[in-house]
Scaffold this motif. Structure first.
Motif, PDB file in Angstrom:
ATOM      1  N   ARG A   1      -6.016  -0.506  -4.229  1.00 19.91           N
ATOM      2  CA  ARG A   1      -6.972  -0.432  -5.342  1.00 19.91           C
ATOM      3  C   ARG A   1      -6.917   0.902  -6.085  1.00 19.91           C
ATOM      4  O   ARG A   1      -7.587   1.090  -7.095  1.00 19.91           O
ATOM      5  N   VAL A   2      -6.097   1.833  -5.611  1.00 17.58           N
ATOM      6  CA  VAL A   2      -5.963   3.137  -6.270  1.00 17.58           C
ATOM      7  C   VAL A   2      -5.360   2.933  -7.659  1.00 17.58           C
ATOM      8  O   VAL A   2      -4.399   2.197  -7.836  1.00 17.58           O
ATOM      9  N   GLU A   3      -5.956   3.578  -8.638  1.00 18.08           N
ATOM     10  CA  GLU A   3      -5.492   3.538 -10.024  1.00 18.08           C
ATOM     11  C   GLU A   3      -4.865   4.888 -10.372  1.00 18.08           C
ATOM     12  O   GLU A   3      -5.098   5.880  -9.681  1.00 18.08           O
ATOM     13  N   PRO A   4      -4.079   4.953 -11.457  1.00 15.72           N
ATOM     14  CA  PRO A   4      -3.469   6.244 -11.828  1.00 15.72           C
ATOM     15  C   PRO A   4      -4.482   7.374 -12.022  1.00 15.72           C
ATOM     16  O   PRO A   4      -4.160   8.534 -11.760  1.00 15.72           O
ATOM     17  N   ASP A   5      -5.699   7.045 -12.425  1.00 11.79           N
ATOM     18  CA  ASP A   5      -6.698   8.091 -12.652  1.00 11.79           C
ATOM     19  C   ASP A   5      -7.612   8.323 -11.442  1.00 11.79           C
ATOM     20  O   ASP A   5      -8.558   9.098 -11.521  1.00 11.79           O
ATOM     21  N   SER A   6      -7.324   7.678 -10.307  1.00  7.82           N
ATOM     22  CA  SER A   6      -8.152   7.873  -9.109  1.00  7.82           C
ATOM     23  C   SER A   6      -8.000   9.305  -8.618  1.00  7.82           C
ATOM     24  O   SER A   6      -6.894   9.780  -8.373  1.00  7.82           O
TER      25      SER A   6
ATOM     26  N   CYS B   1       0.063   8.098  -5.540  1.00  9.18           N
ATOM     27  CA  CYS B   1      -1.299   8.634  -5.521  1.00  9.18           C
ATOM     28  C   CYS B   1      -1.236  10.150  -5.616  1.00  9.18           C
ATOM     29  O   CYS B   1      -0.605  10.809  -4.803  1.00  9.18           O
ATOM     30  N   THR B   2      -1.875  10.703  -6.638  1.00 10.29           N
ATOM     31  CA  THR B   2      -1.890  12.154  -6.810  1.00 10.29           C
ATOM     32  C   THR B   2      -3.243  12.751  -6.470  1.00 10.29           C
ATOM     33  O   THR B   2      -3.412  13.966  -6.528  1.00 10.29           O
ATOM     34  N   GLY B   3      -4.194  11.899  -6.115  1.00 11.96           N
ATOM     35  CA  GLY B   3      -5.532  12.371  -5.781  1.00 11.96           C
ATOM     36  C   GLY B   3      -5.616  12.864  -4.342  1.00 11.96           C
ATOM     37  O   GLY B   3      -4.650  12.843  -3.588  1.00 11.96           O
ATOM     38  N   THR B   4      -6.800  13.286  -3.979  1.00 15.83           N
ATOM     39  CA  THR B   4      -7.087  13.758  -2.634  1.00 15.83           C
ATOM     40  C   THR B   4      -7.419  12.564  -1.751  1.00 15.83           C
ATOM     41  O   THR B   4      -8.208  11.705  -2.136  1.00 15.83           O
ATOM     42  N   VAL B   5      -6.816  12.526  -0.564  1.00 18.56           N
ATOM     43  CA  VAL B   5      -7.073  11.444   0.385  1.00 18.56           C
ATOM     44  C   VAL B   5      -7.893  11.996   1.544  1.00 18.56           C
ATOM     45  O   VAL B   5      -7.546  13.024   2.127  1.00 18.56           O
ATOM     46  N   VAL B   6      -8.995  11.297   1.853  1.00 23.20           N
ATOM     47  CA  VAL B   6      -9.839  11.647   2.988  1.00 23.20           C
ATOM     48  C   VAL B   6      -9.803  10.458   3.940  1.00 23.20           C
ATOM     49  O   VAL B   6     -10.132   9.343   3.545  1.00 23.20           O
ATOM     50  N   ALA B   7      -9.381  10.691   5.177  1.00 20.89           N
ATOM     51  CA  ALA B   7      -9.292   9.616   6.171  1.00 20.89           C
ATOM     52  C   ALA B   7     -10.287   9.880   7.294  1.00 20.89           C
ATOM     53  O   ALA B   7     -10.316  10.979   7.855  1.00 20.89           O
TER      54      ALA B   7
ATOM     55  N   THR C   1       4.017   7.135   5.259  1.00 21.19           N
ATOM     56  CA  THR C   1       5.340   7.668   5.558  1.00 21.19           C
ATOM     57  C   THR C   1       6.257   7.524   4.349  1.00 21.19           C
ATOM     58  O   THR C   1       6.371   6.433   3.800  1.00 21.19           O
ATOM     59  N   PRO C   2       6.912   8.612   3.920  1.00 15.42           N
ATOM     60  CA  PRO C   2       7.855   8.489   2.804  1.00 15.42           C
ATOM     61  C   PRO C   2       8.925   7.444   3.110  1.00 15.42           C
ATOM     62  O   PRO C   2       9.346   7.301   4.250  1.00 15.42           O
ATOM     63  N   ARG C   3       9.360   6.714   2.101  1.00 14.56           N
ATOM     64  CA  ARG C   3      10.325   5.636   2.306  1.00 14.56           C
ATOM     65  C   ARG C   3      11.641   6.130   2.889  1.00 14.56           C
ATOM     66  O   ARG C   3      12.369   5.375   3.491  1.00 14.56           O
ATOM     67  N   SER C   4      11.961   7.407   2.736  1.00 13.77           N
ATOM     68  CA  SER C   4      13.211   7.935   3.278  1.00 13.77           C
ATOM     69  C   SER C   4      13.135   8.112   4.793  1.00 13.77           C
ATOM     70  O   SER C   4      14.134   8.380   5.431  1.00 13.77           O
ATOM     71  N   GLN C   5      11.934   7.988   5.361  1.00 13.18           N
ATOM     72  CA  GLN C   5      11.762   8.123   6.799  1.00 13.18           C
ATOM     73  C   GLN C   5      11.319   6.788   7.377  1.00 13.18           C
ATOM     74  O   GLN C   5      10.552   6.072   6.750  1.00 13.18           O
TER      75      GLN C   5
ATOM     76  N   ALA D   1       0.829  -1.207   0.000  1.00 13.53           N
ATOM     77  CA  ALA D   1       0.000   0.000   0.000  1.00 13.53           C
ATOM     78  C   ALA D   1       0.861   1.253   0.000  1.00 13.53           C
ATOM     79  O   ALA D   1       0.521   2.258  -0.632  1.00 13.53           O
ATOM     80  N   HIS D   2       1.987   1.199   0.677  1.00 13.96           N
ATOM     81  CA  HIS D   2       2.907   2.343   0.729  1.00 13.96           C
ATOM     82  C   HIS D   2       3.398   2.694  -0.679  1.00 13.96           C
ATOM     83  O   HIS D   2       3.436   3.863  -1.059  1.00 13.96           O
ATOM     84  N   ILE D   3       3.754   1.684  -1.445  1.00 17.30           N
ATOM     85  CA  ILE D   3       4.229   1.917  -2.818  1.00 17.30           C
ATOM     86  C   ILE D   3       3.135   2.569  -3.656  1.00 17.30           C
ATOM     87  O   ILE D   3       3.379   3.520  -4.395  1.00 17.30           O
ATOM     88  N   VAL D   4       1.911   2.071  -3.523  1.00 21.26           N
ATOM     89  CA  VAL D   4       0.783   2.655  -4.259  1.00 21.26           C
ATOM     90  C   VAL D   4       0.543   4.085  -3.787  1.00 21.26           C
ATOM     91  O   VAL D   4       0.361   4.996  -4.602  1.00 21.26           O
ATOM     92  N   ALA D   5       0.563   4.299  -2.472  1.00 21.43           N
ATOM     93  CA  ALA D   5       0.289   5.633  -1.915  1.00 21.43           C
ATOM     94  C   ALA D   5       1.312   6.664  -2.369  1.00 21.43           C
ATOM     95  O   ALA D   5       0.975   7.832  -2.561  1.00 21.43           O
TER      96      ALA D   5
END
Length: 109
Positions: free
Chosen positions: A68-73, A19-25, A93-97, A12-16
């Protein structure tokens, strides 16, 4: 895989990261599923929207939903149970952290 939960969170981290869309949690003790369903319905009118199925919001379902996020999500609406909190921070969390410890509180935005 020796640790399935970490493998799911890593996926999920790789997909996230892409992700260029808006995330609502959504978190809380009541009303998450109804709110998530209403937001998904409304946001779907504006663009491709990914959200949890039913009230699937635990440590397994959270990363499955993110994957399940797609490039056009355009939107990702996430209902998160308290048990998924550490997984959600690992996914975001970014992979660098390093992932934050479970004792740290999530940042408020």
């Amino acid at each position: 895989m020796p640790d399935v939960l970490n493998a799911l969170a890593d996926m999920a981290h790789i997909v996230a990261e892409h992700c260029t869309g808006t995330v609502v949690a959504l978190t809380g003790s009541a009303g998450k599923t109804t709110t998530k369903d209403n937001l998904k319905t409304i946001l779907s009118l504006e663009g491709s929207t990914v959200a949890n199925h039913r009230s699937f919001n635990n440590q397994i379902d959270f990363p499955v939903t993110v994957s399940r996020v797609e490039p056009d999500s355009r939107y990702l609406v996430l209902e998160m149970a308290p048990a998924a909190r550490a997984t959600s921070r690992h996914c975001a969390t970014p992979r660098s952290q390093p992932p934050p410890s479970s004792s740290e509180s999530a940042p408020h935005t």
